[in-house]
Design a protein around this motif. Structure first.
Motif, short mmCIF file in Angstrom:
data_model
loop_
_atom_site.label_atom_id
_atom_site.label_comp_id
_atom_site.label_asym_id
_atom_site.label_seq_id
_atom_site.Cartn_x
_atom_site.Cartn_y
_atom_site.Cartn_z
N LEU A 16 69.82 57.64 2.87
CA LEU A 16 68.39 57.76 3.15
C LEU A 16 67.85 56.48 3.78
O LEU A 16 67.02 56.53 4.70
CB LEU A 16 67.65 58.09 1.86
CG LEU A 16 66.18 58.50 1.97
CD1 LEU A 16 65.99 59.56 3.03
CD2 LEU A 16 65.68 59.00 0.62
N SER A 17 68.32 55.32 3.30
CA SER A 17 67.88 54.05 3.88
C SER A 17 68.24 53.98 5.36
O SER A 17 67.44 53.54 6.20
CB SER A 17 68.51 52.87 3.14
OG SER A 17 68.05 52.79 1.81
N ARG A 18 69.44 54.41 5.69
CA ARG A 18 69.88 54.39 7.09
C ARG A 18 69.05 55.33 7.95
O ARG A 18 68.64 54.99 9.07
CB ARG A 18 71.36 54.76 7.18
CG ARG A 18 72.30 53.71 6.61
CD ARG A 18 73.75 54.20 6.64
NE ARG A 18 74.65 53.26 6.03
CZ ARG A 18 75.23 52.25 6.67
NH1 ARG A 18 74.97 52.08 7.97
NH2 ARG A 18 76.04 51.42 6.05
N SER A 19 68.78 56.52 7.44
CA SER A 19 67.99 57.50 8.19
C SER A 19 66.56 57.00 8.42
O SER A 19 66.01 57.14 9.51
CB SER A 19 67.96 58.84 7.45
OG SER A 19 69.25 59.41 7.38
N LEU A 20 65.98 56.40 7.38
CA LEU A 20 64.62 55.86 7.51
C LEU A 20 64.58 54.70 8.50
O LEU A 20 63.66 54.58 9.31
CB LEU A 20 64.11 55.42 6.15
CG LEU A 20 63.79 56.54 5.15
CD1 LEU A 20 63.60 55.98 3.75
CD2 LEU A 20 62.54 57.31 5.59
N ALA A 21 65.59 53.83 8.43
CA ALA A 21 65.66 52.69 9.35
C ALA A 21 65.81 53.18 10.79
O ALA A 21 65.18 52.66 11.71
CB ALA A 21 66.80 51.76 8.96
N ASP A 22 66.65 54.20 10.99
CA ASP A 22 66.84 54.76 12.33
C ASP A 22 65.55 55.37 12.86
O ASP A 22 65.33 55.42 14.08
CB ASP A 22 67.94 55.82 12.31
CG ASP A 22 69.33 55.23 12.13
OD1 ASP A 22 69.49 54.01 12.32
OD2 ASP A 22 70.25 55.99 11.78
N ALA A 23 64.71 55.85 11.95
CA ALA A 23 63.42 56.44 12.35
C ALA A 23 62.35 55.39 12.58
O ALA A 23 61.21 55.72 12.93
CB ALA A 23 62.95 57.44 11.29
N GLY A 24 62.69 54.11 12.37
CA GLY A 24 61.76 53.02 12.66
C GLY A 24 61.02 52.46 11.47
O GLY A 24 60.13 51.61 11.64
N TYR A 25 61.39 52.87 10.26
CA TYR A 25 60.72 52.35 9.07
C TYR A 25 61.48 51.16 8.51
O TYR A 25 62.70 51.04 8.66
CB TYR A 25 60.63 53.44 7.99
CG TYR A 25 59.87 54.67 8.42
CD1 TYR A 25 58.48 54.65 8.53
CD2 TYR A 25 60.54 55.85 8.73
CE1 TYR A 25 57.78 55.77 8.93
CE2 TYR A 25 59.85 56.98 9.14
CZ TYR A 25 58.47 56.94 9.24
OH TYR A 25 57.77 58.05 9.65
N HIS A 26 60.74 50.28 7.83
CA HIS A 26 61.34 49.15 7.11
C HIS A 26 61.45 49.55 5.65
O HIS A 26 60.45 49.92 5.02
CB HIS A 26 60.49 47.89 7.27
CG HIS A 26 60.33 47.46 8.69
ND1 HIS A 26 61.36 46.96 9.43
CD2 HIS A 26 59.26 47.47 9.51
CE1 HIS A 26 60.94 46.67 10.64
NE2 HIS A 26 59.65 46.97 10.72
N VAL A 27 62.66 49.50 5.12
CA VAL A 27 62.92 50.06 3.78
C VAL A 27 63.31 48.97 2.80
O VAL A 27 64.16 48.12 3.07
CB VAL A 27 64.06 51.10 3.84
CG1 VAL A 27 64.26 51.73 2.46
CG2 VAL A 27 63.75 52.17 4.88
N THR A 28 62.66 49.00 1.63
CA THR A 28 63.06 48.18 0.49
C THR A 28 63.61 49.12 -0.57
O THR A 28 63.00 50.14 -0.87
CB THR A 28 61.87 47.39 -0.09
OG1 THR A 28 61.34 46.53 0.91
CG2 THR A 28 62.30 46.56 -1.30
N LEU A 29 64.76 48.79 -1.12
CA LEU A 29 65.40 49.66 -2.10
C LEU A 29 65.25 49.10 -3.50
O LEU A 29 65.50 47.92 -3.74
CB LEU A 29 66.89 49.83 -1.78
CG LEU A 29 67.71 50.67 -2.76
CD1 LEU A 29 67.20 52.10 -2.80
CD2 LEU A 29 69.19 50.64 -2.39
#
Length: 223
Positions: A16-29
């Motif tokens: 999910l982190s990778r998919s969100l990053a690919d969509a342009g979001y910055h993700v904190t887990l």
């Protein structure tokens, strides 16, 4: 856009982190309730994706504490619990949406965009100031109707200022948007990126004011 993903399953979190990053979001887990609660008390996010089955707490407790602090950040529960009572409890505790696993990425992405649109200016997908338009749906910035091509961090600075147009944006807020996972920024990095964005805005009738000790303000010339 900054998203806090609260998920303890390593496989789900990584994908999910990778998919969100690919969509342009910055993700904190955050992989546990304690870290999630601590992070939400000190950092600002545009959206929280919350699993309920955490190793040290029920995700509903994280949500309950968040809403008790009067935080209005949108929360999307993403969980394997698919019972009617679970859905009702989650929504009544203050969740803005509820999805069950397994899920389709396209549906999750659409729900994320809908929540972000609602939290930034109602249902409008655009934020306009002067001759600039932030297209929230496509995550791009237009100048006089033409796509403004920016490096990732310069885009992050300008996005943060546009999202808070008319209000002062602190250096810390901008730093949160520019940070990519655990990567740290040099002390003078924000000033450098703000300077670069200022140069980009020349001739567009916009300026970035520096308010010492407070942050930055994007405004049209003459305001």
């Amino acid at each position: 856009m900054q998203i806090l993903l609260i998920e303890d399953d390593e496989t789900v979190a990584d994908g999910l982190s990778r998919s969100l990053a690919d969509a342009g979001y910055h993700v904190t887990l955050a992989d546990c309730g304690a870290f999630a609660d601590s992070t939400l008390r000190t950092q600002t996010y545009d959206l929280v994706i919350l699993d309920l089955g955490l190793p040290d707490a029920d995700g509903r407790e994280v949500l309950r504490e968040l809403r008790a602090r009067k935080s209005m950040v949108p929360v999307l529960i993403l969980t394997a619990r698919d019972g009617l009572n679970d859905r009702v409890d989650g929504l009544e505790l203050g969740a803005d949406d509820y999805m069950t696993k397994p899920f389709e990425w396209r549906e999750l992405e659409a729900r994320i965009r809908a929540l972000l649109r609602r939290s930034h200016g109602g249902f409008s997908q655009d934020i306009t100031i002067g001759r600039l338009v932030l297209d929230l749906h496509n995550q791009q910035i237009l100048a006089d109707g033409e796509l403004l091509i920016l490096p990732q961090r310069e885009y992050g600075v300008l996005e943060a200022l546009l999202l808070q147009s008319g209000r002062v944006v602190s250096k810390e807020r901008i730093a949160q948007r520019l940070a990519v996972r655990s990567e740290e920024l040099a002390d003078n990095a924000i000033e450098v990126y703000v300077h670069r964005v200022r140069k980009r805005l020349e001739g567009l009738g916009l300026r970035i004011r520096t308010l010492r000790g407070l942050g930055y303000l994007l405004e049209a010339d003459g305001e």
